[in-house]
Design a protein around this motif. Structure first.
Motif, PDB file in Angstrom:
ATOM      1  N   PHE A 291       0.553  -1.175  -0.416  1.00  0.00           N
ATOM      2  CA  PHE A 291       0.238  -0.270   0.171  1.00  0.00           C
ATOM      3  C   PHE A 291       1.112   1.014  -0.016  1.00  0.00           C
ATOM      4  O   PHE A 291       0.630   1.974  -1.105  1.00  0.00           O
ATOM      5  N   HIS A 292       1.826   1.370   1.017  1.00  0.00           N
ATOM      6  CA  HIS A 292       2.638   2.421   0.975  1.00  0.00           C
ATOM      7  C   HIS A 292       3.671   2.786  -0.753  1.00  0.00           C
ATOM      8  O   HIS A 292       3.271   3.828  -0.640  1.00  0.00           O
ATOM      9  N   MET A 293       4.056   1.458  -1.026  1.00  0.00           N
ATOM     10  CA  MET A 293       4.864   1.753  -2.293  1.00  0.00           C
ATOM     11  C   MET A 293       3.713   2.353  -3.536  1.00  0.00           C
ATOM     12  O   MET A 293       4.222   3.464  -3.879  1.00  0.00           O
ATOM     13  N   VAL A 294       2.282   1.809  -3.524  1.00  0.00           N
ATOM     14  CA  VAL A 294       1.585   2.334  -4.093  1.00  0.00           C
ATOM     15  C   VAL A 294       1.397   4.148  -4.155  1.00  0.00           C
ATOM     16  O   VAL A 294       1.301   4.795  -4.955  1.00  0.00           O
ATOM     17  N   MET A 295       1.256   4.495  -3.486  1.00  0.00           N
ATOM     18  CA  MET A 295       0.858   5.627  -2.447  1.00  0.00           C
ATOM     19  C   MET A 295       2.381   6.600  -3.136  1.00  0.00           C
ATOM     20  O   MET A 295       1.905   7.776  -3.508  1.00  0.00           O
ATOM     21  N   ALA A 296       3.613   6.311  -2.212  1.00  0.00           N
ATOM     22  CA  ALA A 296       4.318   7.032  -2.512  1.00  0.00           C
ATOM     23  C   ALA A 296       5.239   7.151  -3.860  1.00  0.00           C
ATOM     24  O   ALA A 296       4.886   8.111  -4.617  1.00  0.00           O
ATOM     25  N   LEU A 297       4.243   6.061  -4.983  1.00  0.00           N
ATOM     26  CA  LEU A 297       4.974   6.169  -6.573  1.00  0.00           C
ATOM     27  C   LEU A 297       3.672   7.358  -7.159  1.00  0.00           C
ATOM     28  O   LEU A 297       3.843   8.209  -8.071  1.00  0.00           O
ATOM     29  N   SER A 298       3.286   6.694  -6.544  1.00  0.00           N
ATOM     30  CA  SER A 298       1.887   7.866  -7.669  1.00  0.00           C
ATOM     31  C   SER A 298       1.212   8.966  -7.383  1.00  0.00           C
ATOM     32  O   SER A 298       1.463   9.825  -7.611  1.00  0.00           O
ATOM     33  N   ALA A 299       1.850   9.254  -5.610  1.00  0.00           N
ATOM     34  CA  ALA A 299       1.615  11.225  -5.379  1.00  0.00           C
ATOM     35  C   ALA A 299       3.385  11.423  -6.352  1.00  0.00           C
ATOM     36  O   ALA A 299       3.274  12.900  -6.751  1.00  0.00           O
ATOM     37  N   VAL A 300       4.339  11.011  -6.625  1.00  0.00           N
ATOM     38  CA  VAL A 300       5.354  11.354  -7.076  1.00  0.00           C
ATOM     39  C   VAL A 300       5.031  12.112  -8.538  1.00  0.00           C
ATOM     40  O   VAL A 300       5.050  13.632  -9.162  1.00  0.00           O
ATOM     41  N   VAL A 301       4.105  10.777  -9.315  1.00  0.00           N
ATOM     42  CA  VAL A 301       3.834  10.796 -10.648  1.00  0.00           C
ATOM     43  C   VAL A 301       2.642  12.083 -10.469  1.00  0.00           C
ATOM     44  O   VAL A 301       2.432  12.812 -11.285  1.00  0.00           O
ATOM     45  N   PHE A 302       1.543  12.080  -9.004  1.00  0.00           N
ATOM     46  CA  PHE A 302       0.848  12.876  -9.749  1.00  0.00           C
ATOM     47  C   PHE A 302       1.486  14.424  -9.715  1.00  0.00           C
ATOM     48  O   PHE A 302       0.980  15.341 -10.159  1.00  0.00           O
ATOM     49  N   ALA A 303       2.440  14.681  -8.546  1.00  0.00           N
ATOM     50  CA  ALA A 303       3.624  15.973  -8.458  1.00  0.00           C
ATOM     51  C   ALA A 303       3.797  16.418  -9.407  1.00  0.00           C
ATOM     52  O   ALA A 303       3.085  17.535  -9.609  1.00  0.00           O
ATOM     53  N   TYR A 304       4.301  15.201 -10.224  1.00  0.00           N
ATOM     54  CA  TYR A 304       4.891  15.803 -11.636  1.00  0.00           C
ATOM     55  C   TYR A 304       4.391  15.544 -12.860  1.00  0.00           C
ATOM     56  O   TYR A 304       5.345  15.375 -13.937  1.00  0.00           O
ATOM     57  N   HIS A 305       3.196  15.444 -12.928  1.00  0.00           N
ATOM     58  CA  HIS A 305       2.246  14.874 -13.884  1.00  0.00           C
ATOM     59  C   HIS A 305       2.581  15.350 -15.504  1.00  0.00           C
ATOM     60  O   HIS A 305       2.897  15.117 -16.235  1.00  0.00           O
ATOM     61  N   ASP A 306       2.411  17.021 -15.163  1.00  0.00           N
ATOM     62  CA  ASP A 306       2.848  18.542 -16.822  1.00  0.00           C
ATOM     63  C   ASP A 306       3.789  18.219 -16.991  1.00  0.00           C
ATOM     64  O   ASP A 306       4.275  17.674 -17.976  1.00  0.00           O
ATOM     65  N   GLN A 307       5.258  17.869 -16.050  1.00  0.00           N
ATOM     66  CA  GLN A 307       6.311  17.755 -16.656  1.00  0.00           C
ATOM     67  C   GLN A 307       6.827  16.475 -16.989  1.00  0.00           C
ATOM     68  O   GLN A 307       7.062  16.464 -18.095  1.00  0.00           O
ATOM     69  N   ILE A 308       5.959  15.439 -16.759  1.00  0.00           N
ATOM     70  CA  ILE A 308       6.562  14.355 -17.497  1.00  0.00           C
ATOM     71  C   ILE A 308       5.761  13.580 -18.296  1.00  0.00           C
ATOM     72  O   ILE A 308       6.250  13.551 -19.578  1.00  0.00           O
ATOM     73  N   TYR A 309       4.303  14.122 -18.571  1.00  0.00           N
ATOM     74  CA  TYR A 309       4.120  14.500 -20.311  1.00  0.00           C
ATOM     75  C   TYR A 309       4.462  15.364 -21.022  1.00  0.00           C
ATOM     76  O   TYR A 309       4.453  15.158 -21.971  1.00  0.00           O
ATOM     77  N   ALA A 310       4.578  16.451 -21.144  1.00  0.00           N
ATOM     78  CA  ALA A 310       5.395  17.256 -21.478  1.00  0.00           C
ATOM     79  C   ALA A 310       6.881  16.947 -21.781  1.00  0.00           C
ATOM     80  O   ALA A 310       7.520  16.782 -23.487  1.00  0.00           O
ATOM     81  N   LEU A 311       7.619  16.059 -21.036  1.00  0.00           N
ATOM     82  CA  LEU A 311       8.695  15.239 -21.626  1.00  0.00           C
ATOM     83  C   LEU A 311       8.760  14.283 -22.287  1.00  0.00           C
ATOM     84  O   LEU A 311       9.188  14.118 -23.240  1.00  0.00           O
ATOM     85  N   GLN A 312       8.177  13.333 -22.528  1.00  0.00           N
ATOM     86  CA  GLN A 312       7.488  12.413 -22.786  1.00  0.00           C
ATOM     87  C   GLN A 312       7.202  12.726 -24.437  1.00  0.00           C
ATOM     88  O   GLN A 312       6.986  12.142 -25.361  1.00  0.00           O
ATOM     89  N   ASP A 313       6.098  13.720 -24.381  1.00  0.00           N
ATOM     90  CA  ASP A 313       6.190  14.230 -25.721  1.00  0.00           C
ATOM     91  C   ASP A 313       6.434  15.040 -25.975  1.00  0.00           C
ATOM     92  O   ASP A 313       6.719  14.707 -27.711  1.00  0.00           O
ATOM     93  N   ARG A 314       7.489  15.947 -25.634  1.00  0.00           N
ATOM     94  CA  ARG A 314       8.939  16.395 -26.526  1.00  0.00           C
ATOM     95  C   ARG A 314      10.292  14.615 -27.190  1.00  0.00           C
ATOM     96  O   ARG A 314      10.129  15.027 -27.699  1.00  0.00           O
TER      97      ARG A 314
END
Length: 411
Positions: free
Chosen positions: A207-230
């Motif tokens: 449970f804690h592993m899922v919370m930790a990794l998903s929270a990181v993605v939620f915080a930086y999802h705009d940057q992750i999507y922009a980098l992936q798109d580029r």
């Protein structure tokens, strides 16, 4: 594993936990409550603001009149559904120019109903702030404003949290088989708290592993999507996800009275996903050249990409299904994988039993960070007392221990 390596991981676990523990206590304590967001919202709504549902299509005159007067800057107006009925009230928000989408304080809330004579009654209706307050505490780990910089802080805290989890498992590995379910109750209170801390941490580790990794993605999802798109899509991804421009010669104004009835929109969504249970209709820009209605709801045998469920996007005039990418019960495999990531964090699967499980795991997580801080303080208190021998005089409390004790109790 060598003892000096274990000591290094123990030091990493201690300091990453200290740096992130107080913020995570707030996030988990508030997060445990957010799984019951909708019941809390209903509980905190004054009885005078509640309305009984009516047959779904009886709301059509209200929809037609209200949507003809809603400001064009409003992104969506909402009609709440209850089974085969609808609450005869349309709601929307008007945000201040440049306001963040997550900043509830920057929005003014309005509702529209029909009077006894059939006239439109529009009033400002501020909602209860309780649910939004708890949700903001959860999303930005206690910082006062739900803004991008504060969400980035939350992401950094979550990354430290992940490091603390991994290092804690490494520290426990040498004695895991022997001490896993050991809970030594006795005069040594510190040992009992440490045993409980280790058991709770290991049992709830997935449970804690899922919370930790998903929270990181939620915080930086705009940057992750922009980098992936580029890097991977050469900018085509963002272009394809944008709404298509209006066709030349398309009507610049539409009459909401000509839209399909709510029951017809719901029927189209149910045909795309049999078993789908609608909860709301979101009308967006229906008087413009690109009208859209999102039929929100859940499916008892499928996961949802958001806590409130998923949706089918429909043209309210032609009835054309524009998108079922996020419709529970009809999602494609790639979208289902993405939805799974969100569902695991938001408990939007499995019904009431999963909500209660996440509630208990959230409270247990809050206790985990609290107990970790207390163990840190107690370890240093005992070490300091050993240093003064058997004189019996209590040593003066060191500054860092006093500050951590005060911060832990205060938070």
């Amino acid at each position: 594993m060598r003892a000096d390596h274990v000591r290094i991981y123990k030091s990493v676990h201690t300091w990453t936990g200290i740096l992130s523990g107080l913020a995570l206590f707030i996030a988990f304590y508030a997060g445990a409550l957010t799984v019951f967001k909708e019941p809390l919202r209903q509980w905190s709504t004054p009885p005078a603001a509640r309305m009984q549902p009516v047959p779904m299509d009886e709301a059509q005159p209200l929809i037609a009149q209200a949507l003809a007067t809603v400001p064009p800057t409003v992104r969506a107006t909402v009609l709440s559904l209850r089974g085969d009925g609808a609450i005869p009230r349309l709601e929307w928000q008007v945000r201040a120019p440049g306001a963040d989408d997550h900043d509830e304080g920057a929005a003014r809330h309005y509702s529209a109903t029909l009077g006894a004579d059939g006239s439109l009654q529009v009033r400002e209706q501020p909602p209860s702030r309780l649910v939004e307050f708890i949700d903001v505490l959860h999303r930005v780990v206690g910082l006062p404003v739900d803004s991008d910089p504060n969400r980035w802080v939350m992401g950094a805290v979550s990354a430290l949290y992940f490091v603390a989890l991994v290092s804690g498992v490494v520290v426990l590995l040498p004695s895991l088989a022997k001490d896993f379910f050991a809970l030594r109750v006795g005069k040594n209170t510190k040992r009992m708290w440490l045993d409980a801390h280790n058991v709770v941490g290991i049992v709830s580790l997935p449970f804690h592993m899922v919370m930790a990794l998903s929270a990181v993605v939620f915080a930086y999802h705009d940057q992750i999507y922009a980098l992936q798109d580029r890097l991977l899509h050469q900018g085509r991804w963002s272009q394809s996800s944008a709404r298509p421009p209006a066709l030349p010669g398309a009507a610049s104004a539409r009459d909401p009275a000509e839209m399909l009835l709510p029951s017809q929109l719901v029927r189209i969504a149910r045909q795309a996903a049999p078993g789908f249970e609608p909860t709301a209709l979101h009308y967006a820009q229906v008087t413009g050249p690109r009208p859209l209605v999102r039929v929100w709801g859940k499916h008892p045998q499928d996961i949802a990409p958001r806590a409130m469920g998923g949706f089918a996007a429909i043209d309210p005039y032609s009835g054309k299904l524009l998108s079922a990418d996020y419709l529970p019960g009809a999602q494609s495999t790639p979208n289902l994988l993405i939805s799974s990531f969100f569902a695991l964090h938001m408990a939007s699967f499995g019904g009431t039993a999963v909500l209660w499980l996440y509630f208990l795991l959230g409270l247990a997580g809050a206790w985990l960070f609290y107990s970790g801080n207390l163990l840190w303080v107690e370890t240093r208190r005992k070490a300091q007392r050993k240093g003064v021998g058997t004189s019996g005089a209590l040593p003066e409390q060191r500054r860092e221990k006093a500050l951590m004790s005060a911060a832990t109790e205060g938070v």
